[in-house]
Design a protein around this motif. Structure first.
Motif, short mmCIF file in Angstrom:
data_model
loop_
_atom_site.label_atom_id
_atom_site.label_comp_id
_atom_site.label_asym_id
_atom_site.label_seq_id
_atom_site.Cartn_x
_atom_site.Cartn_y
_atom_site.Cartn_z
N PHE A 6 1.01 -1.36 -0.03
CA PHE A 6 -0.05 0.05 0.14
C PHE A 6 0.99 1.28 -0.08
O PHE A 6 1.52 1.28 0.95
CB PHE A 6 -0.90 -0.14 1.24
N GLN A 7 0.98 1.93 -1.15
CA GLN A 7 1.79 2.99 -1.38
C GLN A 7 1.68 4.13 -0.23
O GLN A 7 0.53 4.61 -0.18
CB GLN A 7 1.76 3.64 -2.69
N GLY A 8 2.58 4.71 0.30
CA GLY A 8 2.34 5.64 1.36
C GLY A 8 1.99 7.08 0.86
O GLY A 8 1.78 7.96 2.03
N ASP A 9 2.11 7.26 -0.53
CA ASP A 9 1.68 8.41 -1.02
C ASP A 9 0.10 8.45 -1.62
O ASP A 9 -0.25 9.46 -2.37
CB ASP A 9 2.56 9.12 -1.77
N ALA A 10 -0.36 7.20 -1.35
CA ALA A 10 -1.71 7.18 -2.14
C ALA A 10 -2.80 7.14 -1.18
O ALA A 10 -3.55 6.02 -0.90
CB ALA A 10 -1.60 5.71 -2.89
N LEU A 11 -2.81 7.87 -0.18
CA LEU A 11 -3.73 8.04 0.72
C LEU A 11 -5.16 8.13 0.38
O LEU A 11 -6.23 7.54 1.18
CB LEU A 11 -3.74 9.19 1.99
N LEU A 12 -5.44 8.25 -0.88
CA LEU A 12 -6.71 8.47 -1.19
C LEU A 12 -7.41 6.94 -1.60
O LEU A 12 -8.67 6.90 -2.06
CB LEU A 12 -6.88 9.44 -2.57
N THR A 13 -6.59 5.95 -1.67
CA THR A 13 -6.78 4.50 -2.19
C THR A 13 -8.11 4.16 -1.29
O THR A 13 -7.97 3.91 0.01
CB THR A 13 -5.73 3.62 -2.06
#
Length: 279
Positions: free
Chosen positions: A115-122
């Motif tokens: 889970f990418q740490g810069d993709a908080l909107l996922t």
């Protein structure tokens, strides 16, 4: 191993599906990105790593969520909000290698989710759908998610490209929904003035992966490849090695799926967070 939070080490060792958030401090485009603070009305200001951890923790079909880092500043920030941390080597070249570095410390894990740490909107349903897909298809060794670009998201990608910024990643797939190629260019090429539609979709690749243990081990054994180095896209190593990457294509969730790749993206994402919560 460094841990904190409510999950004890024995339970972590038994977890079969684990979400790992790779996080590093050094970033050429945005140094210190995991600790960058995002604000939203009615919500206490939080570092990006906390926003991402909160989003990952909403997933219902994983037994553990942890942050994998080599930086004590990030570890301390995660410990401050009660999260789990596994310390990984500084030599990890990318997030997939950092997830792989956790294998020895997660002996029970059969499926690891990056889970990418810069993709908080996922959205958590996207993660749940990917996990469920991998469970239904045990032959799949690596999987990821893409969304069909809305006009707004496509314009954001095009603006980044026009301004010379490295923005989102696109993917094209074959008839088996396996990735043909990933690129930081917009794929496929669209003529000037043409917007994506059902006949010519543009698939925005999300920084979300699920891997079997064997796939991660093979990835590390393969070593860095020319294409991943040129594009700056770690997942291309799987394709170069001849390992299919299944792409689960979903519709955008009612708001643009913007990642934080550059400092200028913070204001954009804060605006999306605010509009997402309005009735």
């Amino acid at each position: 191993m460094t841990t904190a939070g409510s999950l004890d080490p024995e339970a972590l060792a038994r977890a079969k599906t684990v979400i790992v958030i790779p996080a590093r401090y050094q970033s050429r485009r945005f140094p210190g990105k995991p600790l960058a603070v995002l604000r939203q009305d009615g919500v206490a200001a939080k570092p990006l790593i906390r926003w991402s951890h909160d989003a990952a923790s909403a997933v219902t079909n994983a037994q553990a969520v942890l942050v994998a880092t080599d930086d004590v500043r990030i570890a301390e920030a995660v410990h401050a909000f009660g999260g789990l941390v596994l310390m990984t080597p500084e030599s990890c070249a990318n997030g997939t290698e950092r997830v792989a570095a956790c294998l020895e410390q997660l002996p029970g894990a059969e499926l690891l989710v990056n889970f990418q740490g810069d993709a908080l909107l996922t959205p958590s349903p996207f993660v749940e759908a990917l996990i469920a897909h991998m469970e239904r298809h045990p032959e799949a060794q690596a999987g990821t998610v893409a969304v069909r670009c809305s006009a707004e998201t496509f314009r954001h990608l095009a603006e980044d490209a026009a301004q010379g910024r490295v923005g989102g990643t696109t993917v094209v797939v074959n008839d088996r929904s396996e990735a043909l190629y990933f690129s930081k260019r917009i794929l496929p090429y669209l003529p000037a003035g043409r917007m994506p539609d059902d006949d010519m979709p543009v698939l925005l690749h999300l920084g979300l992966y699920a891997y079997r243990r064997a796939a991660l081990e093979h990835y590390v054994d393969k070593g860095a490849t020319m294409l991943e180095t040129v594009e700056g896209l770690e997942q291309l190593r799987f394709l170069v090695a001849g390992m299919p990457v299944t792409v689960l294509t979903l519709d955008e969730p009612g708001f643009p799926m913007v990642e934080i790749n550059n400092p200028s993206d913070i204001a954009i994402v804060e605006g999306i967070l605010a509009s997402r919560d309005r009735p």
